[in-house]
Design a protein around this motif. Sequence first.
Motif, mmCIF file in Angstrom:
data_model
loop_
_atom_site.group_PDB
_atom_site.id
_atom_site.type_symbol
_atom_site.label_atom_id
_atom_site.label_comp_id
_atom_site.label_asym_id
_atom_site.label_seq_id
_atom_site.Cartn_x
_atom_site.Cartn_y
_atom_site.Cartn_z
ATOM 1 N N THR A 53 0.810 -1.226 0.000
ATOM 2 C CA THR A 53 0.000 0.000 0.000
ATOM 3 C C THR A 53 0.841 1.273 0.000
ATOM 4 O OG1 THR A 53 -0.114 -0.024 2.432
ATOM 5 C CG2 THR A 53 -1.892 -1.121 1.238
ATOM 6 N N GLY A 54 2.096 1.171 0.443
ATOM 7 C CA GLY A 54 2.890 2.381 0.640
ATOM 8 C C GLY A 54 3.954 2.677 -0.390
ATOM 9 N N LEU A 55 4.306 1.683 -1.219
ATOM 10 C CA LEU A 55 5.380 1.889 -2.196
ATOM 11 C C LEU A 55 4.844 1.628 -3.601
ATOM 12 C CD1 LEU A 55 8.229 -0.011 -0.296
ATOM 13 C CD2 LEU A 55 7.654 2.421 -0.175
ATOM 14 N N ALA B 164 -0.594 -1.097 9.523
ATOM 15 C CA ALA B 164 0.336 -1.135 8.385
ATOM 16 C C ALA B 164 -0.287 -0.485 7.157
ATOM 17 C CB ALA B 164 0.717 -2.582 8.068
ATOM 18 N N ALA B 165 -1.581 -0.755 6.921
ATOM 19 C CA ALA B 165 -2.282 -0.188 5.759
ATOM 20 C C ALA B 165 -2.422 1.326 5.892
ATOM 21 C CB ALA B 165 -3.651 -0.839 5.617
ATOM 22 N N ILE B 166 -2.682 1.791 7.109
ATOM 23 C CA ILE B 166 -2.820 3.237 7.348
ATOM 24 C C ILE B 166 -1.489 3.949 7.128
ATOM 25 C CG2 ILE B 166 -3.243 5.007 9.109
ATOM 26 C CD1 ILE B 166 -5.300 3.080 10.354
ATOM 27 N N ILE B 167 -0.428 3.409 7.725
ATOM 28 C CA ILE B 167 0.901 4.015 7.575
ATOM 29 C C ILE B 167 1.350 3.952 6.116
ATOM 30 C CG2 ILE B 167 3.337 3.833 8.212
ATOM 31 C CD1 ILE B 167 2.470 2.713 10.908
ATOM 32 N N GLY B 168 1.070 2.836 5.452
ATOM 33 C CA GLY B 168 1.461 2.684 4.056
ATOM 34 C C GLY B 168 0.856 3.763 3.170
ATOM 35 N N ASP B 169 -0.453 3.965 3.290
ATOM 36 C CA ASP B 169 -1.110 4.997 2.483
ATOM 37 C C ASP B 169 -0.589 6.385 2.823
ATOM 38 O OD1 ASP B 169 -2.687 3.300 0.983
ATOM 39 O OD2 ASP B 169 -4.513 4.464 1.306
ATOM 40 N N PHE C 115 -1.602 2.964 -6.133
ATOM 41 C CA PHE C 115 -1.383 4.256 -6.774
ATOM 42 C C PHE C 115 -2.312 5.360 -6.266
ATOM 43 C CE2 PHE C 115 0.844 1.541 -9.729
ATOM 44 C CZ PHE C 115 1.885 2.338 -10.170
ATOM 45 N N ALA C 116 -3.464 5.004 -5.712
ATOM 46 C CA ALA C 116 -4.444 6.012 -5.292
ATOM 47 C C ALA C 116 -3.879 7.023 -4.292
ATOM 48 C CB ALA C 116 -5.691 5.340 -4.731
ATOM 49 N N PRO C 117 -3.216 6.602 -3.213
ATOM 50 C CA PRO C 117 -2.669 7.589 -2.279
ATOM 51 C C PRO C 117 -1.555 8.429 -2.893
ATOM 52 C CG PRO C 117 -1.952 5.377 -1.682
ATOM 53 C CD PRO C 117 -3.016 5.217 -2.724
#
Length: 247
Positions: free
Chosen positions: A44-46, A83-88, A152-154
């Motif tokens: 989600t973050g990269l 993890a999903a929150i930090i990733g975005d 890609f959305a964030p």
Amino acid sequence: MKFFSLLFDLLRHLGEDAKWEAMITYIGTTNLYVVLFAIVFAETGLVVTPFLPGDSLLFALGAIGTRDVGINLPLITTLLIIAAIIGDAVNYWIGFKLGPKVFSRDEGPGAKKGVMDKLLNKKHLLRAQEFYEKYGGKTIILARFVPVVRTFAPFVAGVGKMNYLKFAMYNVVGAIAWVSICVGAGVLFGSTPFVKKNFELVIVGIVVISVLPMAIEFIRAKRAAKSGGSAVVEVATIGKSEETAIK
């Protein structure tokens, strides 16, 4: 090397208890949680790791968590939401800082393109902007359930300078909904005889269903282009002006 071999084997056979038990035996439960946290964060973050498992991994965790393999399901579910929150959030700021520079580069015939230019196609960004214009901030929530798009959305939200407080709200809601629904589905259906017998097929089905909305949008865009419409609206000053910001 053994760790990567076990990890690759696990990701290929998410429904097999023996693969999870082998990984836990080799690295321990705590380290397994760290690995799973890292996978969800990176997915989600990269923007360079959209190929990592998301929905399928969460579903498998829900199914495996109900079996006696040593996984604390409430704990890992909470960790993966974080993890999903930090990733975005990280992805947003990467887009905010790096995106405008990447997409303002010369794209002429003689222009040199680096790795980032190839990975981050400007047309993809513009299409994503149209998606934001159509669905607004809730794109952050909806994108959670679509592979690749959720990666890609964030980033696009950061490039478009979406109001961060608004983004953060959608980010938290989307992360909780995504992880909870996928893990919950695994808990509900993962132990049924049909799913246990055809787990790999079910995983493929989950991926197909997840990608379906993106495929439909792609087909619609192609048809619109052929009929004389435009699937992409060019924004000349993207990332440079608040007039192009995604609110």
